[in-house]
Write a protein that holds these residues in place. Structure first.
Motif, PDB file in Angstrom:
ATOM      1  N   GLN A  28      87.699  39.390  84.501  1.00 33.61           N
ATOM      2  CA  GLN A  28      86.684  38.947  83.531  1.00 33.61           C
ATOM      3  C   GLN A  28      87.396  38.070  82.519  1.00 33.61           C
ATOM      4  O   GLN A  28      87.970  38.551  81.543  1.00 33.61           O
ATOM      5  N   SER A  49      82.175  34.979  78.542  1.00 36.10           N
ATOM      6  CA  SER A  49      82.879  34.743  79.798  1.00 36.10           C
ATOM      7  C   SER A  49      81.980  33.960  80.745  1.00 36.10           C
ATOM      8  O   SER A  49      80.755  33.998  80.631  1.00 36.10           O
ATOM      9  N   THR A  50      82.583  33.237  81.664  1.00 34.26           N
ATOM     10  CA  THR A  50      81.820  32.453  82.649  1.00 34.26           C
ATOM     11  C   THR A  50      82.267  32.846  84.048  1.00 34.26           C
ATOM     12  O   THR A  50      83.467  32.987  84.296  1.00 34.26           O
ATOM     13  N   SER A  51      81.320  33.030  84.914  1.00 31.70           N
ATOM     14  CA  SER A  51      81.662  33.327  86.308  1.00 31.70           C
ATOM     15  C   SER A  51      80.816  32.458  87.223  1.00 31.70           C
ATOM     16  O   SER A  51      79.716  32.020  86.851  1.00 31.70           O
ATOM     17  N   THR A  61      77.467  31.045  85.551  1.00 33.05           N
ATOM     18  CA  THR A  61      76.631  31.907  84.707  1.00 33.05           C
ATOM     19  C   THR A  61      77.475  32.488  83.581  1.00 33.05           C
ATOM     20  O   THR A  61      78.657  32.780  83.757  1.00 33.05           O
ATOM     21  N   ASP A  62      76.825  32.612  82.421  1.00 29.84           N
ATOM     22  CA  ASP A  62      77.520  33.155  81.256  1.00 29.84           C
ATOM     23  C   ASP A  62      77.315  34.661  81.180  1.00 29.84           C
ATOM     24  O   ASP A  62      76.230  35.168  81.456  1.00 29.84           O
ATOM     25  N   GLU A  63      78.354  35.355  80.784  1.00 24.37           N
ATOM     26  CA  GLU A  63      78.262  36.790  80.528  1.00 24.37           C
ATOM     27  C   GLU A  63      78.806  37.032  79.123  1.00 24.37           C
ATOM     28  O   GLU A  63      79.823  36.452  78.736  1.00 24.37           O
ATOM     29  N   PHE A  65      79.733  40.023  76.132  1.00 23.91           N
ATOM     30  CA  PHE A  65      80.006  41.428  75.845  1.00 23.91           C
ATOM     31  C   PHE A  65      80.202  41.570  74.331  1.00 23.91           C
ATOM     32  O   PHE A  65      80.925  40.782  73.721  1.00 23.91           O
ATOM     33  N   GLU A  82      82.355  47.904  79.187  1.00 26.16           N
ATOM     34  CA  GLU A  82      81.107  47.283  79.640  1.00 26.16           C
ATOM     35  C   GLU A  82      81.305  46.443  80.892  1.00 26.16           C
ATOM     36  O   GLU A  82      80.335  46.049  81.531  1.00 26.16           O
ATOM     37  N   SER A  83      82.548  46.122  81.206  1.00 22.20           N
ATOM     38  CA  SER A  83      82.817  45.192  82.299  1.00 22.20           C
ATOM     39  C   SER A  83      83.315  45.927  83.537  1.00 22.20           C
ATOM     40  O   SER A  83      84.096  46.884  83.448  1.00 22.20           O
ATOM     41  N   SER A 137      75.948  33.857  72.614  1.00 25.57           N
ATOM     42  CA  SER A 137      74.943  34.357  73.567  1.00 25.57           C
ATOM     43  C   SER A 137      73.927  33.297  73.968  1.00 25.57           C
ATOM     44  O   SER A 137      73.196  33.482  74.940  1.00 25.57           O
TER      45      SER A 137
END
Length: 356
Positions: A28, A49-51, A61-63, A65, A82-83, A137
């Motif tokens: 992550q 974070s981006t995945s 996609t952005d994530e 936390f 959370e990850s 966000s």
């Protein structure tokens, strides 16, 4: 036989020392960190974070936390809970501090940033006018990840008209003597982010904010610059002068126990929008140079006076004064707010652009 056993044992030991390989898709990677004020003891930390999902046509996609804690380490542990992947912060490009938190002081967070071996010294620091959590966000572009969007916005603005600074530069000013630190201010505007100015710090606390126009004058006073646009009023017309080069020089003198300073600025530029004036006319060029000089001097003196009233010195007059063996820290502190500081600007139009 014995020799073969030793070689086998050495191979086993060397294999044990080999660093464990990490696959990016299994990590992550946090690219943006934000801190928000919660109370005098607690802060909220947010990691962006981006995945990229599997598949050739997949968009990133952005994530995000978020967690509340007393220290950044405690927050990081909560974020990890959370990850589903190990959180790694070695790819962080921007750290945001919300305005209220910066006004209270960010010394503990700065200390953690400078001690963390995973954090690079070339990352950007910035202020979030409101909530850094909401800033991270928000999705600003369908094709560009939010972390990249924020990083690119800051990088481009510093290449143009914002004073250039990163974590290394901020820490140099924060821990050094005779200079105060600053960082850009970001604000959400509808579905976009924009840079609205620069926040100036006294030690670890935000004490003054200046708008983008004044931020460019700060950039001219603090650094050599080769890019930027100055808008000048000349005979009721607006002209744009592309700043090709400006170089500041600070002089500090002590006369009869009283300090006085001078900022000399040499500016070379070309007219990119001429307002309909004939740029081959030397009288007009000379008039534009004189008008530009007067405007820069007035704006710069006004900006420096505001710094004196706030008791901050992002330009570095004190650092220059400290080079003298007769420097007195007490006298400087007593006199700085009322010290005479002159601004002397020399403007040269070296090219009239397409108008010629």
């Amino acid at each position: 036989m014995r020799r073969g056993f030793i070689l086998f044992l050495s191979f086993i030991l060397m294999a044990g020392c080999t660093p464990e390989q990490q696959i990016l898709e299994e990590l992550q990677l946090i690219q943006t960190i934000g801190y928000d004020y919660v109370s005098d003891d607690e802060i909220m930390g947010t990691g962006g974070s981006t995945s990229i999902p599997p598949g050739q046509q997949s968009l990133p996609t952005d994530e995000v936390f978020s967690a509340i804690g007393y220290t950044s380490k405690q927050i990081r542990q909560k974020l990890q809970n959370e990850s589903t992947k190990p959180i790694v912060i070695g790819r962080v490009g921007v750290v945001l501090f919300n305005q209220k938190l910066a006004e209270k002081g960010i010394s503990d967070l700065l200390d953690n940033l400078q001690r963390d071996p995973e954090i690079g010294r070339d990352i950007y620091l910035a202020l979030a006018k409101d909530s850094s959590q909401k800033m991270i966000s928000t999705k600003y572009s369908s094709s560009v990840p939010t972390s990249n969007y924020i990083f690119d916005l800051i990088q481009q603005s510093m290449e143009q008209d914002m004073p250039r600074i990163n974590l290394h530069g901020f820490l140099y000013r924060y821990y050094g003597k005779g200079l105060d630190a600053y960082m850009p201010i970001l604000q959400k505007s509808d579905a976009r982010l924009k840079i609205i100015g620069v926040g100036v710090f006294k030690n670890d606390r935000l004490v003054q904010q200046i708008n983008t126009e004044d931020a460019y004058y700060l950039k001219m006073a603090a650094d050599k610059i080769r890019k930027g646009i100055l808008e000048v009023s000349y005979k009721n017309k607006k002209l744009s002068i592309e700043n090709l080069l400006s170089k500041p020089k600070i002089t500090v003198k002590k006369r009869n126990g009283s300090y006085e300073a001078e900022l000399t600025l040499k500016v070379k530029g070309r007219i990119s929008e001429g307002g309909g004036f004939r740029m081959t006319n030397k009288t007009i060029i000379s008039g534009i140079e004189k008008t530009t000089r007067k405007q820069i001097e007035q704006q710069m003196e006004k900006l420096i006076q505001s710094f004196q009233e706030s008791q901050v010195d992002p330009i570095g007059f004190k650092r220059k004064a400290m080079q003298s063996r007769t420097f007195s820290n007490k006298k400087w502190g007593d006199q700085y707010a009322k010290m005479p500081i002159r601004v002397n600007v020399q403007v040269t139009i070296i090219h009239a652009g397409i108008m010629e």
